[in-house]
Design a protein around this motif. Structure first.
Motif, short mmCIF file in Angstrom:
data_model
loop_
_atom_site.label_atom_id
_atom_site.label_comp_id
_atom_site.label_asym_id
_atom_site.label_seq_id
_atom_site.Cartn_x
_atom_site.Cartn_y
_atom_site.Cartn_z
N ALA A 9 31.75 81.99 2.70
CA ALA A 9 32.05 82.17 1.15
C ALA A 9 33.53 81.59 1.46
CB ALA A 9 31.62 83.21 1.11
N ASP A 10 34.10 82.03 2.49
CA ASP A 10 35.30 80.99 2.64
C ASP A 10 35.34 80.31 2.34
OD1 ASP A 10 35.71 83.88 3.39
OD2 ASP A 10 36.05 83.54 5.52
N PHE A 11 34.60 79.16 2.69
CA PHE A 11 34.63 77.73 2.48
C PHE A 11 33.51 77.26 1.28
CE2 PHE A 11 34.88 79.36 6.75
CZ PHE A 11 36.74 79.16 7.22
N SER A 46 31.61 67.17 10.64
CA SER A 46 33.35 66.61 11.73
C SER A 46 34.18 67.26 10.90
CB SER A 46 33.82 65.28 11.56
OG SER A 46 32.69 64.75 12.81
N VAL A 47 33.67 66.77 9.05
CA VAL A 47 34.91 67.68 8.47
C VAL A 47 34.18 69.74 8.34
CG1 VAL A 47 35.46 68.17 6.37
CG2 VAL A 47 34.57 65.98 6.92
N VAL A 48 32.60 70.12 8.73
CA VAL A 48 32.77 71.10 9.19
C VAL A 48 33.08 71.93 10.39
CG1 VAL A 48 31.08 72.43 8.46
CG2 VAL A 48 30.65 70.92 7.30
N ALA A 49 33.37 70.95 10.91
CA ALA A 49 33.88 71.41 12.49
C ALA A 49 34.96 71.84 12.39
CB ALA A 49 32.94 70.53 13.00
N ALA A 50 36.05 70.78 11.80
CA ALA A 50 37.23 70.44 11.62
C ALA A 50 37.58 71.49 11.18
CB ALA A 50 38.39 69.00 10.85
N GLN A 51 37.34 71.78 9.50
CA GLN A 51 38.04 72.84 8.68
C GLN A 51 37.00 74.57 9.07
OE1 GLN A 51 39.86 73.49 7.14
NE2 GLN A 51 39.61 72.52 5.00
N ILE A 52 36.61 74.35 9.68
CA ILE A 52 35.86 75.68 10.53
C ILE A 52 37.27 75.88 11.64
CG2 ILE A 52 34.41 77.39 11.55
CD1 ILE A 52 32.58 75.86 10.32
N HIS A 90 38.57 67.80 2.24
CA HIS A 90 37.67 69.43 1.89
C HIS A 90 39.53 70.28 2.06
CE1 HIS A 90 36.20 73.56 1.81
NE2 HIS A 90 35.49 73.31 1.15
N SER A 91 39.11 70.87 0.98
CA SER A 91 40.53 71.33 0.94
C SER A 91 40.08 73.01 0.39
CB SER A 91 42.20 70.99 -0.81
OG SER A 91 43.00 71.23 -0.26
N LEU A 92 40.79 73.90 1.07
CA LEU A 92 41.40 75.13 0.14
C LEU A 92 42.58 75.59 0.41
CD1 LEU A 92 39.47 77.01 3.45
CD2 LEU A 92 38.41 75.86 1.48
N PRO A 93 42.54 75.97 -1.73
CA PRO A 93 44.08 76.10 -2.28
C PRO A 93 44.81 77.52 -1.37
CG PRO A 93 42.29 75.44 -3.67
CD PRO A 93 42.01 75.29 -2.53
N GLY A 94 45.98 76.75 -0.55
CA GLY A 94 47.09 78.22 0.26
C GLY A 94 46.16 78.44 1.06
N ARG A 95 45.27 77.29 1.77
CA ARG A 95 45.27 77.52 2.99
C ARG A 95 45.54 76.14 4.23
NH1 ARG A 95 39.36 80.17 2.65
NH2 ARG A 95 39.17 80.32 5.38
#
Length: 345
Positions: A307-309, A318-324, A124-129
């Protein structure tokens, strides 16, 4: 038969990004895999995976960490690898997962090959973040991962900078009702070993409680924490058949039901479990398929919004927890988060 994957809070190894990241990650991941009895060929796949994660992070990210741990599903165990970075992100994840696409200067295996090597994986990637890369390797030689149930749970804890022990913890256990689960998030007062002792006692009391009502479980934890420094605690009952979650908490624990479009808060009352607990109250929210219960300590900012994700809740918990965690954690503070995602049937 379906299974709930549970990652114990005390089995987490955090490795910060520096020049020694790749060899340190290989060593830790290899040791975890060998401790689980994995054959050497599978150990080598785990080591190759974390080496590629580390190489990409050092080349492209501004900062980041690798997280290595053991997760369990009843009588099965796995090594789980998470890469969390604050780099430029990946503009096109699907393109990056194609064979032959690899970070320049890396081993050349690319994200697509990591996905093929692992039993469970995700990006899961957030461009610029920043980006989270996830890989899980089951140890028993059976083909693939256990069949998923309607809920999957995951979480992370991180100690205060310079400390070995984390004052935050989390735990999961089964409850009455089809696929129902109880979850606990605990933040021991202060930091370091004494806070960790309070959290460990809370986790033991949570598991030992004969109750499934969140308020009753919270009272059991309160009694177990007497004569300790105390803790902020929240207990949640997630009932996928009823499509709801019920939470009872005391102290500064954020609990919410999140969907892709918004969040519903489930407040905790002022108080400290083990010291001064008001009469517990239980708050309820809808948890339809596709939604998630998220609880975290004040080591994470509570200002984040779903909405930020974009697209995050479709991923493994595990991905949800890690990204937040990666985006909302307060620098250097003890922090902990636990997530239960209600999957689409």
């Amino acid at each position: 038969m379906t299974f709930t994957v549970i990652a114990e809070a005390g089995e987490v190894h955090w490795l910060r990004a520096d020049v020694a990241l790749a060899p340190a990650a290989r060593r830790h991941a290899g040791n975890l895999a060998r401790d689980l009895g994995m054959p050497q060929a599978q150990v080598a796949r785990v080591e190759l995976c974390v080496t590629e994660m580390a190489t990409n992070m050092l080349k492209y990210a501004h900062d980041g960490s690798l997280v290595l741990r053991v997760v369990r599903a009843r009588d099965r165990a796995a090594v789980e690898c998470l890469s969390l970075d604050s780099g430029p992100g990946i503009r096109n994840v699907q393109e990056a997962l194609r064979d032959g696409i690899s970070a320049s200067g890396s081993l050349g295996i690319g994200l697509g090959t990591i996905a093929r090597m692992a039993d469970v994986s995700g990006v899961h990637s957030l461009p610029g973040r920043g980006t989270v890369v996830h890989a899980r390797f089951w140890a028993d030689g059976e083909n693939g991962a256990p069949a998923a149930g309607p809920l999957d749970t995951g979480g992370l804890t991180r100690p205060l900078g310079g400390e070995q022990a984390c004052g935050d913890t989390w735990a999961v256990r089964t409850a009455e009702g089809p696929d129902a689960l109880l979850l606990m998030m605990c933040d021991g007062l202060g930091h370091g070993p004494l806070a960790a002792q309070a959290s460990d006692r809370a986790r033991g009391a949570f598991r030992a409680s004969s109750h499934t009502d969140p308020a009753r479980v919270l009272e059991d934890i309160h009694q177990a924490l007497r004569n300790s420094r105390g803790a902020a605690v929240a207990v949640a009952l997630v009932e996928p058949a009823a499509q709801r979650v019920r939470v009872s908490g005391a102290g500064n624990i954020t609990a919410l039901a999140a969907t892709s479009s918004g969040r519903t808060g489930l407040p905790s009352l002022p108080g400290i479990a083990g010291v001064q607990l008001p009469r517990p109250r239980t708050f309820e929210a809808a948890l339809p398929p596709g939604a998630a219960l998220i609880m975290h300590s004040d080591g994470l900012s509570d200002r984040w919004k779903p909405a930020d994700f974009p697209g995050l809740l479709a991923h493994d918990s595990s991905v949800v927890a890690a990204q937040i965690f990666s985006q909302a954690a307060v620098r250097r503070d003890d922090a902990g988060i636990v997530v239960a995602v209600h999957r689409q049937p």
